[in-house]
Write an enzyme that holds these catalytic residues in place. Structure first.
Site, mmCIF file in Angstrom:
data_model
loop_
_atom_site.group_PDB
_atom_site.id
_atom_site.type_symbol
_atom_site.label_atom_id
_atom_site.label_comp_id
_atom_site.label_asym_id
_atom_site.label_seq_id
_atom_site.Cartn_x
_atom_site.Cartn_y
_atom_site.Cartn_z
ATOM 1 N N HIS A 262 131.157 -7.739 -121.956
ATOM 2 C CA HIS A 262 131.799 -7.417 -120.682
ATOM 3 C C HIS A 262 132.541 -8.604 -120.092
ATOM 4 O O HIS A 262 132.367 -9.754 -120.487
ATOM 5 C CB HIS A 262 130.772 -6.876 -119.681
ATOM 6 C CG HIS A 262 129.739 -7.876 -119.237
ATOM 7 N ND1 HIS A 262 129.926 -8.727 -118.170
ATOM 8 C CD2 HIS A 262 128.502 -8.155 -119.705
ATOM 9 C CE1 HIS A 262 128.857 -9.478 -118.000
ATOM 10 N NE2 HIS A 262 127.972 -9.158 -118.925
ATOM 11 N N CYS B 243 123.357 -10.146 -121.839
ATOM 12 C CA CYS B 243 124.593 -9.575 -122.374
ATOM 13 C C CYS B 243 125.588 -10.691 -122.703
ATOM 14 O O CYS B 243 125.370 -11.847 -122.368
ATOM 15 C CB CYS B 243 125.213 -8.609 -121.366
ATOM 16 S SG CYS B 243 124.376 -7.010 -121.315
#
Length: 515
Positions: free
Chosen positions: A403, A422
């Site tokens: 992301h 992440c």
């Protein structure tokens, strides 16, 4: 010469399981070979036995231990072959079969099972049928080709073996660790300059013809920058803590690091795919590959040691533009609730909406600290969203994804183990455009219009694009040894396990989903 009759037996790993050979079942690396009587005609050919013995001896070049495959015992049997009784020959043949299957298994899937060591490593085993491989090797009198085909075919694995050979060929290093907190830069004069130059010469970053004076000269400056670049450090020529730490690594430590990385390569899929995205966590970079050529490279931010990024292989499923972000439980407990206790404006300033278990919105006035963990917290799309403007999803058991971020300043840092699990990607919109290369109409202008609309939009990826999140701290590239900081401290323990010296408990990797 003794006339050998065909020997009927089933494979087994451990001797002493019983006296009836038809009851033996080999259990190699969690794979139970079916009960099956096999006629081993091929062992009568001495060339087959010699090939296997040579392959076991050469397993050192793969970072494995020949004695794991009973090398000494097999050699002794072979030397005394003409004097062996029929029963001893049968035992020898069984040991040959067991050793072959074990070696083939280790080359195919690694000596260790990562799923038993690391709870957050999501990697499937490569296909392996030991009995079929053994039959083929014996029928074709070719153990070399069969075992070679078990090894990873990726060129990086081959080059890593070359790196092991290079390090093994280096002379014994007798350096004393440099114990100094000083920094050294071009033009400095210091008693530590000479031992630093010697280390740079040892690793072939500085010419062996360099005059070993205590002056930080131009040749040393170039050598230091080369050394820093090979170790993922900022190549500024300034010798500080990070550079000194890398210089203090011994030949033996680098050898162990390479062996640990060879094992990790054996864990990964043999075919990474034609089109894929690969992230090497310790290197802090993402590479986009199309038709086996690297076409894009992006800096990334990965999980901290406390909140590790998991290692996995998957397929890109969809891209979400203008994503919302649901605060995961651990971040809620460790960051959001304490932040709200300090300031009631914490949630509103971050555009976070509160929802109850029924999915109904709760006003801040009706929210209380006593039951704060019973609510869901969702951050609206926008430039301050923790996921930035785009999120790239792929199936996995850890709720992680690639992301954007609202902290883009982190990409200028050299050390980027800073996220909560992440992978944050620099310039992710260009990556998204690449992933949509066959999606009609999805060019940069189309993506800009979606972002301008500020509404969440999910776009399905039709192409098969794999994603691999990897962990490699050593490789060989363009004639140079490359090493990276072992940010999760995986290498030393893995090496101990590979050498049958680990006596601790299983690794427990603490990581938390997301952001």
């Amino acid at each position: 010469m003794k006339l050998l009759l065909p020997l009927l037996f089933c494979f087994f790993l451990y001797f002493g399981c019983g006296n009836n050979t038809s009851s033996y079942i080999a259990k190699i690396e969690d794979q139970e070979i079916p009960k099956k009587e096999i006629i081993l005609l091929g062992w009568e050919n001495p060339a087959n036995r010699t090939q296997l013995l040579e392959a076991i001896k050469d397993s050192e070049k793969e970072g494995l231990l020949p004695e794991d495959y009973s090398y000494t015992k097999l050699v002794n049997y072979e030397k005394a072959f003409d004097k062996l009784t029929e029963k001893e020959i049968e035992t020898y043949h069984k040991l040959l079969a067991t050793s072959f299957i074990k070696l083939a298994s280790h080359l195919s899937n690694g000596k260790l099972n990562p799923r038993e060591i690391y709870p957050d490593w999501e990697i499937k085993k490569n296909k392996f049928k030991g009995d079929s491989l053994l039959n083929s090797a014996l029928e074709n009198n070719d153990f070399i080709t069969i075992l070679e085909n078990c090894k990873p075919k990726n060129v990086v694995y081959s080059y890593l073996k070359k790196a092991l050979d290079i390090v093994n060929s280096l002379p014994k290093d007798d350096f004393t660790p440099l114990a100094t907190t000083d920094k050294f830069d071009f033009g400095d004069t210091n008693k530590n300059i000479i031992p630093i130059k010697k280390r740079l010469q040892y690793w072939d970053d500085l010419s062996k013809n360099d005059t070993l004076t205590d002056v930080y000269n131009e040749a040393m400056h170039d050598a230091v920058k080369k050394f820093q670049s090979r170790h993922g450090l900022e190549p500024d020529g300034v010798i500080g803590k990070g550079t000194l730490t890398a210089l203090n690594f011994s030949k033996e430590q680098r050898k162990q690091q390479i062996i640990a990385n060879l094992e990790r390569w054996r864990w990964f899929p043999r075919d990474l795919g034609i089109n894929y995205v690969a992230v090497n966590i310790p290197n802090f970079y993402l590479h986009a590959v199309q038709n086996t050529d690297t076409i894009k490279t992006h800096r990334v931010v990965v999980g901290t040691e406390k909140r590790k990024t998991p290692i996995l292989s998957s397929k890109i499923d969809n891209i979400v533009f203008n994503p919302t972000w649901t605060v995961p439980p651990t971040i809620m407990k460790e960051d959001l609730i304490p932040g709200t206790q300090k300031s009631r404006n914490y949630l509103t300033s971050r555009n976070i909406t509160i929802y109850d278990r029924k999915g109904e919105e709760i006003s801040l006035g009706n929210w209380s600290f006593s039951n704060a963990e019973n609510y869901k917290y969702v951050q609206s799309p926008g430039e301050n969203n923790a996921l930035g403007f785009v999120k790239i999803n792929f199936p996995n058991n850890h709720s992680v994804y690639l992301h954007d971020t609202n902290h883009r300043d982190l990409f200028v840092k050299n050390f980027r183990s800073l996220s909560s699990g992440c992978v944050r990607v620099e310039d992710p919109l260009h990556l998204a455009e690449y992933l949509l290369f066959n999606k009609k109409g999805y060019n940069s202008a189309k993506i800009d219009s979606i972002l301008f609309n500020k509404k969440t939009k999910t776009v399905k990826i039709e192409e098969e694009i794999n994603v691999h999140i990897l962990y490699f701290t050593a490789w060989y590239e363009k004639g140079q040894l490359q090493f990276r900081n072992d940010i999760y401290n995986y290498d030393p323990e893995l090496y101990l396990r590979l050498n049958n010296k680990f006596r601790g408990n299983l690794i427990t990797s603490a990581r938390v989903v997301n952001k």
